[in-house]
Structure formats: structure tokens, C-alpha cells
Design a protein around this motif. Structure first.
Motif, mmCIF file in Angstrom:
data_model
loop_
_atom_site.group_PDB
_atom_site.id
_atom_site.type_symbol
_atom_site.label_atom_id
_atom_site.label_comp_id
_atom_site.label_asym_id
_atom_site.label_seq_id
_atom_site.Cartn_x
_atom_site.Cartn_y
_atom_site.Cartn_z
ATOM 1 N N VAL A 113 0.753 -1.146 -0.169
ATOM 2 C CA VAL A 113 0.050 -0.040 -0.086
ATOM 3 C C VAL A 113 0.842 1.183 0.163
ATOM 4 O O VAL A 113 2.047 1.217 0.472
ATOM 5 C CB VAL A 113 -0.822 0.027 1.188
ATOM 6 N N MET A 114 0.238 2.352 -0.670
ATOM 7 C CA MET A 114 1.076 3.498 -0.640
ATOM 8 C C MET A 114 0.311 4.529 0.175
ATOM 9 O O MET A 114 -0.881 4.837 -0.188
ATOM 10 C CB MET A 114 1.243 3.986 -1.899
ATOM 11 N N LEU A 115 0.920 5.060 1.184
ATOM 12 C CA LEU A 115 0.118 6.160 2.088
ATOM 13 C C LEU A 115 0.434 7.598 1.692
ATOM 14 O O LEU A 115 1.793 7.791 1.485
ATOM 15 C CB LEU A 115 0.383 5.876 3.338
ATOM 16 N N HIS A 116 -0.558 8.642 1.352
ATOM 17 C CA HIS A 116 -0.080 9.750 0.952
ATOM 18 C C HIS A 116 -0.816 10.637 2.127
ATOM 19 O O HIS A 116 -1.929 10.804 2.422
ATOM 20 C CB HIS A 116 -1.111 10.010 -0.477
ATOM 21 N N GLY A 117 0.268 11.483 2.784
ATOM 22 C CA GLY A 117 0.006 12.181 4.062
ATOM 23 C C GLY A 117 -0.465 13.557 3.920
ATOM 24 O O GLY A 117 -0.567 14.313 4.895
ATOM 25 N N GLY A 118 -0.816 14.138 2.546
ATOM 26 C CA GLY A 118 -1.207 15.364 2.435
ATOM 27 C C GLY A 118 -0.823 16.042 1.483
ATOM 28 O O GLY A 118 0.558 15.817 1.192
ATOM 29 N N ASP A 119 -1.169 17.200 0.970
ATOM 30 C CA ASP A 119 -0.839 17.875 -0.172
ATOM 31 C C ASP A 119 -0.396 17.320 -1.357
ATOM 32 O O ASP A 119 0.757 17.205 -1.848
ATOM 33 C CB ASP A 119 0.514 18.866 0.322
ATOM 34 N N MET A 164 -5.336 7.916 0.941
ATOM 35 C CA MET A 164 -4.894 9.499 0.795
ATOM 36 C C MET A 164 -5.545 10.363 1.878
ATOM 37 O O MET A 164 -6.959 9.937 2.229
ATOM 38 C CB MET A 164 -5.117 10.009 -0.508
ATOM 39 N N GLN A 165 -4.886 11.090 2.479
ATOM 40 C CA GLN A 165 -5.388 12.037 3.515
ATOM 41 C C GLN A 165 -5.105 13.549 2.904
ATOM 42 O O GLN A 165 -4.160 13.778 2.538
ATOM 43 C CB GLN A 165 -4.870 11.885 4.980
ATOM 44 N N TRP A 166 -6.285 14.484 3.052
ATOM 45 C CA TRP A 166 -5.850 15.731 2.629
ATOM 46 C C TRP A 166 -5.091 16.738 3.563
ATOM 47 O O TRP A 166 -5.169 16.603 4.720
ATOM 48 C CB TRP A 166 -7.004 16.275 1.720
ATOM 49 N N ASP A 167 -4.575 17.621 2.998
ATOM 50 C CA ASP A 167 -4.005 18.904 3.917
ATOM 51 C C ASP A 167 -4.503 19.959 2.945
ATOM 52 O O ASP A 167 -5.091 20.325 2.150
ATOM 53 C CB ASP A 167 -2.568 18.577 4.167
ATOM 54 N N ASP A 168 -3.978 21.364 3.563
ATOM 55 C CA ASP A 168 -4.291 22.523 3.191
ATOM 56 C C ASP A 168 -3.871 22.779 1.690
ATOM 57 O O ASP A 168 -4.899 23.244 0.911
ATOM 58 C CB ASP A 168 -3.667 23.726 3.918
ATOM 59 N N HIS A 169 -2.881 22.386 0.987
ATOM 60 C CA HIS A 169 -2.507 22.687 -0.303
ATOM 61 C C HIS A 169 -3.530 22.077 -1.256
ATOM 62 O O HIS A 169 -3.658 22.312 -2.312
ATOM 63 C CB HIS A 169 -1.242 22.564 -0.740
ATOM 64 N N ASP A 170 -4.286 20.884 -0.891
ATOM 65 C CA ASP A 170 -5.235 20.110 -1.778
ATOM 66 C C ASP A 170 -6.304 21.223 -1.782
ATOM 67 O O ASP A 170 -7.058 21.061 -2.709
ATOM 68 C CB ASP A 170 -5.541 18.976 -1.121
ATOM 69 N N ILE A 171 -6.284 22.169 -1.085
ATOM 70 C CA ILE A 171 -7.550 23.398 -1.347
ATOM 71 C C ILE A 171 -6.838 24.521 -1.492
ATOM 72 O O ILE A 171 -7.021 24.993 -2.524
ATOM 73 C CB ILE A 171 -8.333 23.346 0.313
ATOM 74 N N LEU A 226 2.403 3.225 19.227
ATOM 75 C CA LEU A 226 1.780 3.514 18.255
ATOM 76 C C LEU A 226 2.713 4.539 17.570
ATOM 77 O O LEU A 226 3.140 5.325 18.064
ATOM 78 C CB LEU A 226 0.716 4.409 19.133
ATOM 79 N N THR A 227 2.417 4.685 16.290
ATOM 80 C CA THR A 227 3.300 5.347 15.330
ATOM 81 C C THR A 227 2.291 6.504 14.670
ATOM 82 O O THR A 227 1.260 6.130 13.883
ATOM 83 C CB THR A 227 3.989 4.463 14.205
ATOM 84 N N ALA A 228 2.620 7.649 14.806
ATOM 85 C CA ALA A 228 2.297 9.000 13.948
ATOM 86 C C ALA A 228 2.961 8.990 12.698
ATOM 87 O O ALA A 228 4.185 9.298 12.916
ATOM 88 C CB ALA A 228 2.010 10.123 14.875
ATOM 89 N N LEU A 229 2.295 9.214 11.724
ATOM 90 C CA LEU A 229 2.941 9.615 10.365
ATOM 91 C C LEU A 229 2.420 10.929 9.975
ATOM 92 O O LEU A 229 1.418 11.209 10.031
ATOM 93 C CB LEU A 229 2.525 8.484 9.547
ATOM 94 N N SER A 230 3.384 11.762 9.542
ATOM 95 C CA SER A 230 3.120 13.084 9.201
ATOM 96 C C SER A 230 4.160 13.642 8.030
ATOM 97 O O SER A 230 5.061 12.929 7.779
ATOM 98 C CB SER A 230 3.395 14.080 10.546
ATOM 99 N N GLY A 231 3.528 14.648 7.494
ATOM 100 C CA GLY A 231 4.410 15.287 6.357
ATOM 101 C C GLY A 231 4.251 16.857 6.512
ATOM 102 O O GLY A 231 4.665 17.441 7.680
#
Length: 477
Positions: free
Chosen positions: A132-138, A203-210, A372-377
Motif C-alpha cells: 500500500v502507498m500512504l499519501h499524507g497530504g498536499d 490518501m489524506q488531504w491537507d491545506d494545499h489540496d485546497i 503507536l506510530t504517528a505519520l506526518s508530512g
């Protein structure tokens, strides 16, 4: 000028859900003119794509089908066979990426330079496939879509008070096509296209997706007619191109079928991937809204075996940003950056909400008896952090950003590293420490990067691939 689609783009695999030993998938296609994509040939049968959206000179199509979730498999399209790793039950590899673009001039960048890290990730998959490929925003940088229309040319500095209905309709059409142009350009890049046809994405969105700072901008902007038109168009585009769906037809992994917020969760043997929505309900005072907190509280009460990966589009653990925030408010020419800092969990505005989510994470780890693991960009740097949760448990934060966004100056990374010396303990009994990546001297690395998460015989480890320094030694999780 709109992008002219001359050849099919796709298939782009998106993971809808996992249940009963099956991966439910969507394959997305962007086809020129009135062309219809050939059917998908899956182990369960032939699937004819359906049209989801029509644009100038192109149509977006989707085919939904299933593949096994406990072994490698394949599907075929247009005479070509595509191998999918697929086994989510034992040893597996996940890729994590974020920040696929830049704020200004992204559409004009030379492809091989822009997508150099995508090419490296593609080659990594060829050596050892990702499930799986996780996309963390933008995933898309939409900051320039507002240009070229009189209602939005000066966004967000100046917004018309009472635009006419026909002008707003014209704006929506303009924005819709501009979003399409950007997504089509991204998915048409050969480096990403090869991967996206073989590795299902979440995919999870962040501000630049808007737009830059959405939710942290003043309410006079976000709640204006122009702001609401921008958000609605961005949301429709996000659902279409990042989830292969439309409003009212969300896959089962989404917590709210009505889509008031777009948080989702995937659970497979020994792994939960949890992605709250930090944009749909966001305001200058709240990162997660009522619907998002309902989802998070429910997940906090639910027992989950194995490991939890929490996707937080903005880093959950970070340095003492409140100091920098105070300085910027005091210096007039720096006040334009206030929204960037308000975007962070560490902003003084979000202090109580930050404590709330950290307590929730702590209680989840204690209930399940595992780290627990937090993943961020989001920050265009690579870094990591740890929070002691007590009882020998830890919250690991891994930041990988960005896959295409060029790194900021090394001086900025050094400054953040110095800020981290001061420490930041919103829950005093659970200290947070910003740590260097394995093999690195400094806490923040100013290089483009992506993250590889690997489970071997039940144990997880993380490796960053840094553009100049190469792969880090593995970090046990």
C-alpha cells in the motif's frame, strides 16, 4: 489554458476497503474526449468502467473490483497485466509520501527533476514490492488555481463582498477545470503512473489540496462566497481524484457516509491505519471538528490488535512553536506567517485540543499494550520524535516531507533543531523529544525524502530515503 489530454491516464489504484480477506479497489482513468477505457480483467471477473465526471476534452472513469488481501495477485487492463503485492496478513511493506508539488510554478517544473524521488520509490518497489502507498497530504498544490478569474485573482488578500450568482457559477467552472488540470498532470507523470497502477493508494488531504492555510485563514475569507466555492470544488476534486468517488458514494472505510468529515480507518490483521480529517471541519480554533472527534473517540474505545499507524497531516509532536508565534505577532512584517504557525498542533491556539489528542493516543496505546506510530508530512523536512507514554510504551512520530517539494534552506532546519532544545511537554508526565534520524547528526534533515515502513515477523521498522544522503539505517518501532 487547460491541459489537452491526448492519451489515456491510468489505471490509478485506490484502496476502498479491506474486509473478508478481500481488498476492494477502485481503478481511476482519465480518457481523452469521448473515449471509454477497456474493461478491467480481475480474478473475480470482468468489470466495465463507469463515467464519473466530464471535463473539457476529457472524462474521468472508475472501475471497482476486488483482489485477495492475503497473497500477491494481478489484474489486467488494455492487454497488460499488473502485479499487485496484496498480502496484508504477514510481512509487508508500506510507502509513505507527502507534499507532491510546490506552491508556485509547479506545473512548469521539468519532469525528471520534479519526480526524481518518485523514480527512486518506483525502483524501490521493483526490488521489494509495496502493498500500500500512504499519501499524507498536499498530494496536489492547488494554490494557483484561483488565478485567472476576476473573483479569485486576489485570493486570499481581497475577496468580493457580494458576487453575482452567474459570476460564482463561472468561478466554480474555472476552479473545477484548474483542479482537473493539476491532477491530470500529476497522474500523467510516468514515474508516479507506473507505481499508481500497481500499488493501491490511501490518501489524506491537507491545506494545499485546497489552498495554502485553509482553515487557518480568517473566517472572512473561508466563509465568503468565494471561499466556499473554492472549498466545495476542492472537496469534489479530492473525492474524485484521490478516492475515486463522488459525494454520496463514499467507500466503507469512511467514518461518515455523508462526508461531513472525510476521516477513515482501515483494519487488517495486526495493523490499523487511522486517518482523521484535519481540514473539512477545521477553523482557526479547531483542527478536528465535531464529526472528526466522534470518529476519534470511537476508535479510542475500540481494541485493535497489533500496531496502529495514525496519519496526522500536520506533525503531532513538534518544537515549541508558541515562542515563534509570539515573535511573529510582535513583528508587523512577519505577521503574514501567522496562519502557517496556526496550522500546527503546537500553536498556542490549539493547546487544549493538542492535549486532548495526545491523551487519546496514550490511552489507545495503553489499552492495546503496544507502541503507536504517528505519520506526518507538511513541513518539507524529515525528522522524528518520541513521546514517553509510560509503562514502557512510546508514541513514535515519523515525518517524511516532501516527495516533490524542494527542501527549505538548511538554516531553517537548524533553527527548528535549536528550538527543539527547549523541549515541549503539553502533558508534563509524558515528555516529548525530537530525535535525529538514524545515521544523521541533526534533528531535521533538509532533503526531499520518502518513508518505508516494513513489518517482518510481526516487528515494525522505518527507513527514510533521503535525496542526497540515501537510505537511513532502520529504526525499530
Amino acid at each position: 489554458m487547460s491541459i489537452h489530454i491526448t492519451h489515456p491516464i491510468g489505471p490509478i489504484l485506490l484502496l476502498d476497503d479491506v474486509a473478508m480477506g478481500q481488498m476492494s479497489l477502485s481503478a481511476l482513468f482519465i480518457m481523452p474526449g469521448g473515449q471509454q477505457p477497456p474493461p478491467i480483467i480481475a480474478p473475480t471477473g470482468t468489470v466495465v468502467p463507469v463515467a464519473l465526471a466530464l471535463f473539457d476534452g476529457a472524462t474521468v472513469w472508475r472501475a471497482r473490483f476486488a483482489l485477495p488481501a492475503d497473497r500477491a495477485s494481478h489484474y489486467a487492463w488494455n492487454g497488460q497485466q499488473y502485479q499487485v503485492a496484496g498480502d496484508l496478513t504477514g510481512d509487508l511493506r508500506l510507502a509513505y509520501v507527502s507534499c507532491n508539488g510546490e506552491e508556485v510554478g509547479d506545473m512548469d517544473r521539468e519532469g525528471s527533476e520534479r519526480n526524481a524521488m518518485w523514480a527512486r520509490l518506483r525502483d524501490d518497489h521493483r526490488r521489494a514490492p509495496f502493498a500500500v502507498m500512504l499519501h499524507g497530504g498536499d498530494q496536489v498544490y492547488a494554490d494557483e488555481v484561483t488565478r485567472g478569474h476576476p473573483l479569485s485573482d486576489d485570493w486570499p488578500d481581497r475577496v468580493p463582498d457580494n458576487p453575482r450568482p452567474d459570476a460564482l457559477e463561472s468561478l466554480r467552472a474555472h476552479l473545477r477545470q484548474r483542479f482537473f488540470d493539476r491532477y491530470a498532470a500529476l497522474y500523467g507523470a510516468p514515474e508516479l503512473a507506473w507505481l499508481a497502477a500497481r500499488v493501491p493508494s490511501l490518501m489524506q488531504w491537507d491545506d494545499h489540496d485546497i489552498c495554502d492555510g485553509w482553515g487557518s485563514l480568517p473566517r472572512s475569507r473561508t466563509e465568503s462566497a468565494v471561499g466556499q466555492a473554492l472549498f466545495a470544488t476542492a472537496r469534489d476534486s479530492f473525492l474524485l481524484f484521490q478516492h475515486g468517488t463522488v459525494a454520496g458514494d463514499l467507500p466503507a472505510r469512511f467514518a461518515d457516509p455523508q462526508g461531513m468529515h472525510l476521516g477513515w480507518v482501515i483494519t487488517v490483521p495486526g495493523l490499523r491505519i487511522l486517518a482523521p480529517d484535519m481540514r473539512s471541519e477545521r477553523t482557526r480554533h479547531d483542527i478536528i471538528g465535531p464529526g472528526g472527534w466522534t470518529m476519534m473517540d470511537a476508535e479510542g474505545r475500540r481494541h485493535a490488535q497489533g500496531h496502529t499507524m495514525l496519519m496526522s497531516s500536520v506533525p503531532l509532536l513538534g518544537p515549541r512553536m508558541s515562542i515563534l508565534e509570539s515573535l511573529m505577532v510582535a513583528i508587523p512584517r512577519m505577521q503574514k506567517y501567522e496562519d502557517d504557525l496556526r496550522d500546527q498542533w503546537q500553536s498556542r491556539t490549539h493547546r487544549e485540543e493538542w492535549r486532548r489528542i495526545l491523551r487519546l493516543v496514550r490511552d489507545m496505546a495503553r489499552r492495546d499494550g503496544h507502541d503507536l506510530t504517528a505519520l506526518s508530512g507538511e513541513i518539507h523536512l524529515a525528522t522524528r520524535a518520541e513521546m514517553d507514554l509510560g509503562g514502557g510504551l512510546h508514541l513514535h512520530q515519523l515525518v517524511a516531507s516532501g516527495i516533490a517539494h524542494r527542501a527549505p534552506p538548511k538554516g531553517w532546519a537548524r533553527f527548528l533543531g535549536a528550538l527543539a532544545w527547549l523541549g515541549e511537554d503539553p502533558l508534563p508526565e509524558h515528555p516529548i523529544r525530537i530525535r535525529p534520524l538514524p545515521g544523521q547528526r541533526h534533528r531535521y534533515v533538509a532533503q526531499r525524502n520518502f518513508l518505508v515502513l516494513e513489518r517482518r515477523r510481526g516487528a515494525w521498522q522505518a527507513v527514510w530515503d533521503l535525496e542526497d544522503s540515501g537510505r537511513t539505517p532502520p529504526l525499530p518501532l
